[in-house]
Design an enzyme around this catalytic site. Structure first.
Site: not given
Ligand SMILES: Nc1ncnc2c1ncn2[C@@H]1O[C@H](COP(=O)(O)OP(=O)(O)OP(=O)(O)O)[C@@H](O)[C@H]1O
Ligand SMILES: [Mg+2]
Length: 844
Positions: A283, A325, A586, A590, A679, A683
Site C-alpha cells: 500500500e 537537434d 527546441d 521538433d 506491517n 512500512d
Molecule cells: N528564420 C529563418 N529564415 C530563413 N530560413 C530559415 C530560418 N530558420 C530556418 N531556416 C532554414 O530552415 C532550415 C532548417 O531550420 P532549422 O535549422 O531550424 O532546422 P532544425 O532541424 O531545427 O535544425 P537545427 O539542427 O539547425 O536546429 C535552416 O537550416 C535554414 O536553412
Molecule cells: Mg532546431
C-alpha cells in the site's frame, strides 16, 4: 539597432483597418480592472490536495473492509482490538498521505517556475507577459509554435494555420482568417481561435474574447496538460499491482476456507485474513514511487532540469538512444553573423542590407538567425514599410517579406541555399544582373559549400521587384535574383564533447537530426566528438518503409536536411525496434517528435508547442545536465526497485508462512492487530528508501522495467523466507515450548527483523559489505528492529498481547537472521539480473 519586437510595433498590414484602429490594445489600468472582474486567465484543476490523497487511500477496498470488520468485532466485545486496528490503519494512511503530498507539492512548485507567456499589446506596446495575465479585450499576437492562450477573434492573419485536433478530432491543421459575417462560434468558425489549440504556421493578431474558466474548451485544454498514455514504468507498476492483488485474493480465500473447515471463530478468521491481505498489499508503493521520483525531480532541479511529468524520470533512466537537434542543443544557439557575401563570395554590403530588411520585418518565427542579423549587420530598415510576409515552413526552408519604400516594392527571400537557389533565375554580379546559368550556379554552390565545410551556417538571400497584390504567397517566390549569402558562426556548447562521451559510455548513443545541410552537420558532429560516419539526408528517406528506416536509423549517426515529418518517422522507427527513444529539440519543427518520443526533452527558451510536448525541460540547453538527469532517473528507478524487491521477497514469504501457520497450528500464528503493527513498522522502515545511495554499477546502463523479473524474485526468494519462518515455528514450539503468547511474540520479532534487515542485502546487486547504505535508511531499519525487540517490555505489550521472551530465543534469532541474510545474498544473483534492453521486439 532595434529589436525585432519593437520593429513590429508599427501597425500590421490589415484586412479591414480594424487592427489599426485598435492596435493600442488595453491600458495596464484597464487590464487590471478587467482582471478584477473576470479573474486570472487560468483553469482551476481538481487539486491533488491532501484530502484527495487521503480519499484515494481510503478508497482501497481492503482498508474499508478491514475497518468495518474491526468495528463489528468491537461491537461484539473486543473494543480494544478494534481500536488498535483503527489507530494503526489511520496512522499508516496519514503517514502515506503526508509524505506523498509533500513530495507532490515540491514537484509542482518546480513546474510552476516555468511560466507560459503570451505576446500582448498593453499601453500601445507589444510585450511578453505571463498567459495568466490576459483579460478579455486584450490584443494578442500569435505566431507559429504558440499555444493559443485564450479564446479570441482574429483581426488579422497571414497564412495562419492552427492545429485544433484536441477540440474537433480533425488532425490536419485548418486555416483561419478574420471573418466578420461568420455566425458560427465553435471551432469550425473561420475567424475564431480557442484555448486548447496551437499555431502551426503563420501569424495573426487577435482580440481576446474569453479567458480562464469562461473559455469554450477549458476542460479539454486542462486535459492536454496531463500526459494521457501510461509510461512504460507506470504500465509496469500496474502489472505488478495486478500480480499482487491476484495473490492476495487467493491467500485470503484460502485462509477463509481453512477457517470454515476447521470451525475457527468466523470474525477472528475474517480479521486475520484481512490483516494478512493488508500486510501483503504494497500500500505504500504509490507513495514510495512519488517520493522517490519527487526527490529525483528536486535533485534534478538543482541541476536546472525541470520534470513536467514525474513518471518521465524513470523513462529518462531507461532511455537507450538520444536523438537531438543541432542548434541550441549541440551548439550554443546564440548565433553571430560571420559575414555577408555576394554570389561569388566577396564581402557585400548589399546582401547585408537585404538580409536586414528581411529579418526586421519577419514576425512568423523567432529565430536566432534573425536576431543575429539584426544585431550584427550594420544596415538599417529605416524608411521601409512592410506589405506582407510569406512565413517560414520547414519543408520549403525559406521565408519572404514584401517591403516598400517610395515607389520601390520588393519581395526579399532568405532561406537554405538548397531551396533558394532553385527559385532564382538571375544573379547579381557587382552592379549588374546576370543570368543564373549552370556554370554560375555551380560557382555559387561551391561558395556556400566551402562555408559549410568550415562549419558555418549559411542562408541565401534573393529578391525581386513585385507588383501590388492583395496577398503574396509562396508561388511568388520565383524568378528571383540571388543577392548572395549570410554566413553564421554557431559555436559548440562548452562541454559537449565530454557529455557526448559520458552518455555513450553510460549506454546512450547520440544521433543528430538536423534540418541544416550535411556539411555543417558533419563539421559540428566532428567537433562534438561524434563520429558522423555517413551522413544520411532527408531525400534518401522518401518512400522508405518503417522497417528499412529503423535499420538505417540504427546504423546512422547523423541525418541532415530532414523535415519535421522525417524526424518524427525516425523516432517512430526506432521505437518500433524496441528502443526507448529520447528526443531533444527546441523548435516548432521538433514538436511532433518530442511528443512521439518516450522522453521528450526541450529547453526553457523553446517554442511553446515544443515545450508543451516535452516531458523534461533543461533550463540551460546543455548535454551535461542531461547526462546528470539520466543518472538521477536511474537512481530513482533503482530505489523503487528496492522497495518492490523487499515487498515481494521477505514480506511475501512471511505472509505466506502465516497461511501455513494458520493451517498447522492450533491457534492463529499472529493476532490481526499484531500483523497490522508488524506491517506498519515494516512500512515505516522503508520510508527512507527513496533517499538511499545507489551503486555506481547500477547507474551504468539503461534500466528497464520487467515484471517477469519481479515475479522470478518473488517465487525464488519468498519461499526461502517461508522456510525460515517454519524453522522458527519448529524451534518455538518444540524447543522453547511456547504458549500462544510466546509464539506470537517470538514470531513477530523474527519476521520483523528478517523482513526489514534484508534491505541491506537487496539494495545492491553485489556484496552488501562493499556498498554503503544512506544514513537515514540504516537509522530507520535499526530503529524499527529495536522497537520490535523492546516492545514485549513496554506498557504496549499488554495492549498487543506480547510477553517477554527467554534469552535462548534471542540466541536463535541472531543465528537465524544472520544465516537468512547470507542465504538471500547467495541466491539473489540468480534472480536479480536486470533485464537488458530488448532490441528487436516491437513495443506497443
Ligand atoms: N528564420 C529563418 N529564415 C530563413 N530560413 C530559415 C530560418 N530558420 C530556418 N531556416 C532554414 O530552415 C532550415 C532548417 O531550420 P532549422 O535549422 O531550424 O532546422 P532544425 O532541424 O531545427 O535544425 P537545427 O539542427 O539547425 O536546429 C535552416 O537550416 C535554414 O536553412
Ligand atoms: Mg532546431
Amino acid at each position: 539597432m532595434d529589436s525585432p519586437t519593437s520593429l513590429a510595433d508599427g501597425p500590421l498590414p490589415t484586412s479591414g483597418g480594424r487592427a489599426e484602429a485598435s492596435c493600442a490594445g488595453l491600458s495596464e489600468a484597464e487590464a487590471a480592472r478587467r482582471r478584477a472582474r473576470y479573474g486570472a486567465n487560468e483553469l482551476r484543476r481538481g487539486g491533488s490536495g491532501i484530502l484527495a490523497l487521503v480519499a484515494a487511500a481510503l478508497a482501497n477496498p481492503l482498508v474499508a473492509i478491514l475497518i468495518a470488520a474491526a468495528a463489528t468485532s468491537g461491537v461484539l466485545g473486543d473494543v480494544l482490538g478494534a481500536m488498535i486496528i483503527a489507530v494503526i490503519v489511520l496512522l499508516s494512511l496519514v503517514l502515506n498521505a503526508t509524505l506523498g503530498f509533500r513530495s507532490q507539492r515540491a514537484a509542482e512548485r518546480l513546474r510552476e517556475e516555468i511560466t507560459p507567456m503570451a505576446t500582448v499589446c498593453r499601453d500601445g506596446r507589444w510585450q511578453d507577459r505571463p498567459r495568466r495575465e490576459l483579460v478579455p479585450g486584450d490584443l494578442i499576437r500569435l505566431s507559429a509554435g504558440d499555444r493559443i492562450p485564450a479564446d479570441a477573434r482574429l483581426l488579422d492573419a497571414r497564412d495562419f494555420h492552427v492545429q485544433q485536433a484536441a477540440l474537433t478530432g480533425e488532425s490536419l491543421p485548418v486555416e483561419k482568417e478574420p471573418a466578420s459575417a461568420d455566425a458560427r462560434t465553435g471551432p469550425e468558425a473561420k475567424g475564431r481561435v480557442f484555448l486548447g489549440s496551437s499555431v502551426v504556421a503563420g501569424t495573426a493578431v487577435a482580440e481576446v474574447e474569453a479567458t480562464g474558466a469562461a473559455t469554450a474548451f477549458g476542460e479539454v485544454a486542462a486535459r492536454l496538460d496531463e500526459r494521457p498514455p501510461l509510461t512504460e514504468f507506470e504500465r509496469g507498476l500496474k502489472d505488478f499491482a495486478g500480480l499482487i492483488m491476484r495473490t492476495v485474493v487467493m491467500l485470503v480465500l484460502l485462509v477463509l476456507l481453512v477457517g470454515v473447515v476447521l470451525h475457527r471463530p468466523p470474525l477472528e478468521t475474517l480479521l486475520f485474513a484481512l490483516a494478512l491481505a493488508v500486510g501483503l498489499t504494497p500500500e505504500f508503493m504509490p507513495m514510495i514511487t512519488t517520493v522517490t521520483l519527487a526527490r529525483g525531480a528536486v535533485r534534478m532541479a538543482r541541476r536546472r532540469v525541470i520534470v513536467r511529468h514525474l513518471a518521465a524520470i524513470e523513462d529518462f533512466g531507461s532511455m537507450t538512444v538520444l536523438l537531438s537537434d543541432k542548434t541550441g542543443t549541440l551548439t550554443r544557439g546564440d548565433t553571430a553573423v560571420d559575414g555577408t557575401w555576394d554570389a561569388s563570395g566577396r564581402s557585400s554590403a548589399r546582401t547585408s542590407q537585404l538580409a536586414v530588411l528581411n529579418a526586421a520585418f519577419e514576425t512568423g518565427t523567432r529565430s536566432p538567425l534573425d536576431a543575429a542579423i539584426l544585431r550584427d549587420c550594420a544596415a538599417s530598415s529605416e524608411g521601409w514599410s512592410k506589405l506582407d510576409e510569406i512565413p517560414l515552413d520547414f519543408e520549403r526552408r525559406r521565408m519572404s517579406v514584401v517591403v516598400q519604400r517610395g515607389g520601390e516594392r520588393w519581395l526579399i527571400a532568405k532561406g537554405a541555399p538548397e531551396s533558394v537557389l532553385p527559385a532564382c533565375s538571375q544573379c547579381e554580379s557587382g552592379d549588374d544582373m546576370v543570368p543564373f546559368d549552370p556554370p554560375r550556379r555551380a560557382e555559387c554552390q561551391r561558395t556556400y559549400e566551402a562555408m559549410g565545410e568550415r562549419g558555418l551556417r549559411v542562408l541565401a538571400i534573393a529578391w525581386r521587384p513585385v507588383e501590388t497584390q492583395a496577398r503574396y504567397t509562396a508561388s511568388d517566390e520565383a524568378g528571383m535574383a540571388l543577392a548572395g549569402f549570410v554566413s553564421f558562426v554557431d559555436p559548440l556548447m562548452p562541454g559537449v564533447a565530454k557529455a557526448v562521451h559520458a552518455l555513450a559510455s553510460d549506454g546512450i548513443p547520440l544521433k543528430v537530426l538536423t534540418g541544416d545541410n550535411p556539411r555543417v552537420a558533419r563539421y559540428t558532429c566532428e567537433q562534438a566528438g561524434l563520429d558522423p560516419g555517413r551522413v544520411v539526408t532527408g531525400e534518401e528517406l522518401r518512400g522508405m518503409s518503417e522497417t528499412a528506416l529503423g535499420l538505417l536509423a540504427a546504423r546512422t549517426q547523423v541525418f541532415a536536411l530532414v523535415t519535421p515529418e522525417q524526424k518524427y518517422r525516425i523516432v517512430m522507427a526506432l521505437k518500433a525496434r524496441g528502443e526507448v527513444v529520447g528526443f531533444l529539440g527546441d523548435g516548432v519543427n521538433d514538436a511532433p517528435s518530442l511528443h512521439a518520443a518516450d522522453v521528450g526533452i526541450s529547453v526553457a527558451h523553446a517554442a511553446d508547442i515544443a515545450r508543451d510536448s516535452a516531458d523534461i525541460l533543461l533550463r540551460e540547453g546543455n548535454l551535461e545536465v542531461l547526462h546528470a538527469g539520466v543518472l538521477e532517473g536511474r537512481r530513482a528507478f533503482a530505489n523503487v526497485m528496492k522497495y518492490l524487491f523487499m515487498g515481494t521477497s521477505s514480506n511475501f514469504g512471511n505472509m505466506f508462512s502465516m497461511v501455513v501457520g494458520a493451517l498447522v497450528l492450533p491457534f492463529l500464528p499472529m493476532l490481526p492487530a499484531q500483523i497490522l503493527l508488524n506491517n506498519f513498522l515494516y512500512d515505516l522502515a522503508q520510508t527512507t528508501i527513496p533517499s538511499d545511495n545507489v551503486d555506481a554499477a547500477q547507474l551504468r546502463g539503461p534500466q528497464r522495467w520487467s515484471v517477469p523479473l519481479i515475479r522470478r524474485f518473488m517465487v525464488g526468494i519468498g519461499p526461502v523466507s517461508s522456510l525460515y519462518d517454519l524453522l522458527t515455528f519448529y524451534v518455538l514450539i518444540h524447543w522453547l515450548h511456547a504458549t500462544a503468547e510466546t509464539f506470537h511474540t517470538g514470531w513477530f520479532i523474527e519476521s520483523l527483523a528478517t523482513q526489514t534487515l534484508v534491505v541491506f542485502v537487496i539494495r545492491t546487486h553485489g556484496n552488501p559489505l562493499r556498498s554503503r547504505p544512506a544514513v537515514p535508511l540504516v537509522a530507520s531499519v535499526v530503529a524499527v528492529v529495536a522497537v520490535g525487540l523492546a516492545l514485549p517490555w513496554t506498557p504496549l505489550a499488554g495492549v498487543f498481547g506480547f510477553v517477554p521472551l527467554p534469552p535462548a530465543f534471542f540466541a536463535f534469532l541472531v543465528i537465524a537472521a544472520c544465516s537468512y541474510l547470507l542465504l538471500v545474498q547467495v541466491l539473489k544473483r540468480r534472480f536479480m539480473q536486470v533485464a537488458r534492453p530488448r532490441r528487436v521486439k516491437p513495443r506497443p
